[in-house]
Every structure is written in structure tokens, then in C-alpha cells.
Motif scaffolding. Sequence first.
Motif, PDB file in Angstrom:
ATOM      1  N   GLU A 333       7.279   1.958   4.697  1.00  0.00           N
ATOM      2  CA  GLU A 333       6.027   1.324   4.294  1.00  0.00           C
ATOM      3  C   GLU A 333       6.081   0.648   2.926  1.00  0.00           C
ATOM      4  OE1 GLU A 333       5.832   5.830   3.689  1.00  0.00           O
ATOM      5  OE2 GLU A 333       6.545   4.423   5.190  1.00  0.00           O
ATOM      6  N   HIS A 334       7.265   0.414   2.398  1.00  0.00           N
ATOM      7  CA  HIS A 334       7.361  -0.175   1.055  1.00  0.00           C
ATOM      8  C   HIS A 334       6.718  -1.562   0.932  1.00  0.00           C
ATOM      9  CE1 HIS A 334      10.897  -2.248   2.816  1.00  0.00           C
ATOM     10  NE2 HIS A 334      10.674  -3.154   1.901  1.00  0.00           N
ATOM     11  N   PRO A 335       6.567  -2.361   2.030  1.00  0.00           N
ATOM     12  CA  PRO A 335       5.965  -3.691   1.852  1.00  0.00           C
ATOM     13  C   PRO A 335       4.562  -3.683   1.253  1.00  0.00           C
ATOM     14  CG  PRO A 335       7.133  -3.618   3.933  1.00  0.00           C
ATOM     15  CD  PRO A 335       7.125  -2.219   3.396  1.00  0.00           C
ATOM     16  N   VAL A 336       3.752  -2.639   1.520  1.00  0.00           N
ATOM     17  CA  VAL A 336       2.399  -2.667   0.968  1.00  0.00           C
ATOM     18  C   VAL A 336       2.425  -2.536  -0.556  1.00  0.00           C
ATOM     19  CG1 VAL A 336       1.318  -1.815   3.079  1.00  0.00           C
ATOM     20  CG2 VAL A 336       2.031  -0.177   1.335  1.00  0.00           C
ATOM     21  N   THR A 337       3.411  -1.825  -1.073  1.00  0.00           N
ATOM     22  CA  THR A 337       3.565  -1.744  -2.530  1.00  0.00           C
ATOM     23  C   THR A 337       4.082  -3.067  -3.073  1.00  0.00           C
ATOM     24  OG1 THR A 337       3.955   0.643  -2.474  1.00  0.00           O
ATOM     25  CG2 THR A 337       4.749  -0.540  -4.409  1.00  0.00           C
ATOM     26  N   GLU A 338       4.990  -3.699  -2.356  1.00  0.00           N
ATOM     27  CA  GLU A 338       5.493  -5.001  -2.787  1.00  0.00           C
ATOM     28  C   GLU A 338       4.366  -6.025  -2.873  1.00  0.00           C
ATOM     29  OE1 GLU A 338      10.111  -5.227  -1.393  1.00  0.00           O
ATOM     30  OE2 GLU A 338       8.635  -5.829   0.091  1.00  0.00           O
ATOM     31  N   CYS A 339       3.507  -6.036  -1.866  1.00  0.00           N
ATOM     32  CA  CYS A 339       2.451  -7.051  -1.835  1.00  0.00           C
ATOM     33  C   CYS A 339       1.401  -6.831  -2.914  1.00  0.00           C
ATOM     34  CB  CYS A 339       1.796  -7.084  -0.453  1.00  0.00           C
ATOM     35  SG  CYS A 339       2.893  -7.692   0.848  1.00  0.00           S
ATOM     36  N   THR A 340       1.133  -5.583  -3.275  1.00  0.00           N
ATOM     37  CA  THR A 340       0.111  -5.326  -4.294  1.00  0.00           C
ATOM     38  C   THR A 340       0.658  -5.390  -5.713  1.00  0.00           C
ATOM     39  OG1 THR A 340       0.473  -2.949  -3.937  1.00  0.00           O
ATOM     40  CG2 THR A 340      -1.411  -3.965  -2.827  1.00  0.00           C
ATOM     41  N   THR A 341       1.979  -5.369  -5.875  1.00  0.00           N
ATOM     42  CA  THR A 341       2.567  -5.442  -7.217  1.00  0.00           C
ATOM     43  C   THR A 341       3.343  -6.729  -7.462  1.00  0.00           C
ATOM     44  OG1 THR A 341       4.606  -4.338  -6.489  1.00  0.00           O
ATOM     45  CG2 THR A 341       2.818  -2.934  -7.313  1.00  0.00           C
ATOM     46  N   GLY A 342       3.698  -7.440  -6.390  1.00  0.00           N
ATOM     47  CA  GLY A 342       4.512  -8.639  -6.548  1.00  0.00           C
ATOM     48  C   GLY A 342       5.982  -8.346  -6.739  1.00  0.00           C
TER      49      GLY A 342
END
Length: 710
Positions: A333-342
Motif C-alpha cells: 500500500e505504499h502508493p497512498v503515502t507517495e501520493c500524499t507526500t510527493g
Amino acid sequence: MNHTDTVTTVLVANRGEIARRVFASCRRAGLGTVAVFSDADAGSPHIAEADAAVRLPGTAPADTYLRGEAIIAAARAAGADAIHPGYGFLSENAEFARAVLDAGLTWIGPGPDSIARMGSKVEAKKIMADAGVPVLAELDPAAVTEADLPVLIKASAGGGGRGMRVVRDLAELPDQLAAARREAQSAFGDPTVFCECFLETGRHIEVQVLADRHGTVWAVGERECSIQRRHQKVVEEAPSPLVEATPGMRERLFAAARRAAQAIDYEGAGTVEFLATGASEATGNVTGASEATGNVTGASEATGNVTGASEATGSSADGEFFFLEMNTRLQVEHPVTECTTGLDLVDLQLQVAAGARLEPEPPPASGHSIEVRLYAEDPAQDWRPQSGTVHRLALPGRVAAFEVLREPGLRLDSGVEDGSAVGVHYDPMLAKVISYAPTRGRAARMLATSLARAEVHGLRTNRDLLVNVLRHPEFLAGNTDTAFFDTHGLDTLAAPLADAGAESLSALAAALADAAAHRAAATVARGLPSGWRNLPSQPQVKRYEGDRGAHEVRYRLTRSGLIADDHPGVVLVAHTERRVVLAIDGVHRQFDVARYGDAVHVDSSLGPVRLRAIPRFVEPSAHVAAGSLLAPMPGSVIRIGAAVGDAVTAGQPVLWLEAMKMEHIVKAPTAGVLTELPVAVGTQVELGAVLAVVTPAESGEPSAPADIEE
């Protein structure tokens, strides 16, 4: 960040979506890529995306992706100077990490010692308790009593729901332990399991950490992954609604996560997982340390097994939480962190492995991101995994692939393409679909709408369930926990998006598209409507089976237009073999029709519909003997529970199948005698194969379908 360029080519010791995700960041960084693949994955898209690929002979994980020496040999053969383990398989195997380093290659992950210390969940709990992080007490399986029930069996060496079992009856514990050990051995190469008290409800909160070798530790952001099936995450989001609504909880979570990483000298990307719960559920299950800041109630107030929590702060109303485990790898699920932090977390892994130094603080998070896991499975049939061909997987509009979203939009991370085959050897996840938006409500709406309008053809999936969850009032209110499916009813949540009326109209559209296809292929009078006659005649008849029931479509195409039984007033605006436009009460609706053999998929704004065209004449070979137990999926027979001639009772296990890294029990549908058993341990069976025949004890009446239990 300063970047030391010591890596040129990366081998990804994984498959499918995982390998493709890592390759995407490698390409952006200008690095070469190497894939490995099993015989079962010979046609996988991840092979074509790599600069080079090396075959791992065999199909089972133990013979391929779990063979560290073969993967290191592949890296040497292909000229790779670094190995990224992805997530799953050997990603948390300390011996493999050490072997990679001993081979002179760069290991893109935490050090072997850190992995080893967290590799055993039993030892990890002790380390975390010593570091001041509250934990759920571990139970020795041999010492579990009635007073401890319910308990959760967990695999010590892995995650993803493999090897997990909930036990509510002490008499079931031995069999469940044995099954959990077999699954753990198959998935992780280690059969070790342990028990802990099972909390029926709770909030699964995890913190993404990133650390460099120079002492900087980031707590990048938290995620909530409470909606799960079989202890495997289905919906994940960042930030957590619970944390957002609980003052001070984020700071305490981040402090505990950083403390956990520092306790094992962590380097690279990792995740510290917590279970947040109310005080009523926490009693009797918590151990902590005197410096804990994880919001455990003081020892004087708690009951049962609570130790050393005297300096803990807060209360359950403020967001109490307990350490579950630390995943020493990147998470699905790492993409949701990528999208909210850039942040591109894979790129940061590459940089940290090359010796780069992190900035003192991570960037702030903004907006909201939600990820759902699209599985080839049937939730309505107890989550039964599916195998076969993915004919079509496409989301409407512009969709990014393996990219960090910088503005509101959708992202698709998938290991399959149109025409890909999904087998029985690996997890049945087809794709991760991710949305990003300024607000949680908008992110949920975007994701639900995109999924509902997606073309998902071939295998049965959990798509309808995902949309129903995303649109559920309790989800939108942020009221999610690990019992979400039980609380709100799986039968309701798994219901088809298209209602009975929409399915009936879709069947009509399918029949008209079929008629157009026949006319397009005609060699004589191609321009005439299908079934056209000079004089009134009997209607054309086509039959379909759908999720809502059987449909007999009776229609005529006349000079004045369409006349369809059961659909008076419906006007045919246009029809081709791929698209039908109907006017329903004056509203034009478009139905896109795709046929694959006898499977028909109809997509419209009324909801996606899956139909099976029923032939006019049934082949005699399609019949099977009454009482036959048919294979619910392709798999391997791993255990036999009865012999020919044995009397069996209704619900008695007859045999066990292994498919997609999980065990499936095939039970007798009725009491009777086992009269045929054409399989043995080790037999590979296809979907629909006859596994056994049970002749009912009282009559020759056909037996009900065999019960399947995972």
C-alpha cells in the motif's frame, strides 16, 4: 539529498506488479533492470519491461522465487550489481540479504541484522516492549486455554494473511495450527507460528518509516488499512480517518515508529504496524514498557496482563494503540503515502542503499489517497480465488501507471495486461487502483466511479465489493474497523452493482449485439435485420445466466423498430456487435458488449454485468455424475480425508486443495458413501474436474454442490 552513484543495474527478486513498480523507478533513475521469472510466469508482462530476464526453472515459490542462490546467480549472469527484493518472497529474509552482500552486490533494503531482529514476530514483540512500544501479549500455542479464546494464529516469518487463523473453539486449535504451519512453510519457507489474543474489532494503523545510514529516521506518514478479508488488506488510505480525528495521536504514533526503527538500527524503507482499539478491548492483552508513549492506560487502571505502563500517556478516547509487527520492506500500500507526500519511495530506497543522506525532516503530507486491491476472487463464495484469462482490464479516462500523482487523479499499478493468464501458484491480486484528491470524500468518489465504469473482463473479481465499500455511508464517515465486512454484511457489500432491471436490459443489449454480429458475418442479405420476415413471426429467443438469475430475451426487429417482450417502450437507437444504444423512457443509454466464448460482459452507466450465454443444445459430455464433487479452482491435492467405500457425513472434509498459497477444504455436501476418488495426493486438477463422487445414503438423489472452506 546527496546521491552516491554506486548502482547501475538492479535485479528485482520478485514478480508481476511488484517487479513492474520497482522497474518504473529504476527507469526514471536511469538504472538498468533485470527480471527473474518462473515457468508459470513465462508470459508475465514484467519480463518484457526489463532489460534482461533470467528463468528460474519450476513453478512453486519454493523452487523459484524463494531460492536465494538461484537469484544471486541470475544477478551475476545478467550483470546486475544490486538486488531489490520487492515485497513478499525473500524481502524479509535475513539470510538472503546477507548472501547478497557477501556476493559483493548492493542490497536495496535494511541490514540483515535488522531484518533478523524483526523476522521473528515473537522476538520483535520483546524488542518493541523493551523500546517502550506497547504490544499485544504473545501466547504459546501449547498453553492456550479456554480463557484465552478467541486467539489469532500468526506466521512468525511472514505476513499478508498467510498462515493466519482465528480460533474460537479450543478443540479446533490443533488442526488450525497444523494448517497455519503448512501455509507458512509454503509461503515463507518457515513453519513457525504463534498465538495472540484476537480483538474482534480494531483499527489497523501503520506508519511508513525511512532511515539512512547516517542516523536520520523519518516517519513519513500513517496509513489506515482496517478493511481486511482473512487478515489481508483490501482498502488502504492515507491519512487515517481515526488519526485525523484524534488530537495528538499522530505525534505519538510517529514517536513510537521512530523509536521502533532506532531500536534495530534500521536503514531503508519499512513499516511499523499498530492496532488501535478501545480500552474495553485492550484489557488483558497488553504489555508495554515504562517509557511507552503509545497511549496505554496506566497499569493501575488496566486489567489483566499489563506491565510497566506507568508513564504511558493518554486514554482510549485519545487513540490507544499497540505494536503488531514491523515489516522490514516496502508495503503493497505504499502508493497512498507517495501520493500524499510527493515522494517516490522506491527511488528513496535506491538512494539510501547507495549511501545518500536524507534531509532532516520529511516533506509534509497533503490531500487524501485511497488504494483498493482488485483481486481475482468471488467474495460472495467465501472469497474463493479465481484463475483463468484476464481478457480486459481498463479504467476510463487518463490513468497513470506506477507514477506519483502530483494532482488529483487515478493510478493503476498492475501485474497483468489484456490476455494475461492468472494461475494458481501465486496471490490472485490483479491490480492496485489508487486515487488522490484534496479531500477524502472526493478521493472515494473518484475511485468508486472509476472502478464502476472500468472494463474488467474474464475473471470474476471483487470489483463490485470495492465500489460498495467506497460508497458505504459508514466508510464515508470514517467508521472503519477490521470487522467491517462482518458488521455490514458481506452479502450486502458483495452484491452486484447492477440491479435486476439493469441486468435484464444488459441481457437485451447482449442479444441485440449478438444479432448484429451474425448479420455482419452473413454472406447473403447482410443488410436485413436479424430474424427479419415479411410477415409477423415468432420472436428471436436468446438465453443468458447472470448474477441476478436467468434471462430469456424474446425480441423482434420489425419495420417499426424493436419489439421486446418484458421491455415495452424500449427503443433501439443503434446497435453493432460491440455497442448497443437503447432509449429507455426517453433516456438514451449506451451498452458496450464484449463476448469471450460463452462469457458476455456488458458495461453501461447502469452497472457492469457479467452474463453466460446458454447454448440451445447442451453437449452430452458436459454432464457429470450425480454427487460429483467438482474442483472449485485449479490446484493441487495435498491431503485426502476419506477412501472409496467410506461412509461420510454432510460437511465432512473429503480432501484438501492448495491454490494461490492457501488451503481449501472440499467437504461432502451430504451424508452418503464415497464411491469414486479419481485423484491422489499430488494430483494437479483443473477448474471443474471431478474430485470425488458421494452417493447419498438414502437415495440416488443428486447431491448438493460440495462445500468449500478456506
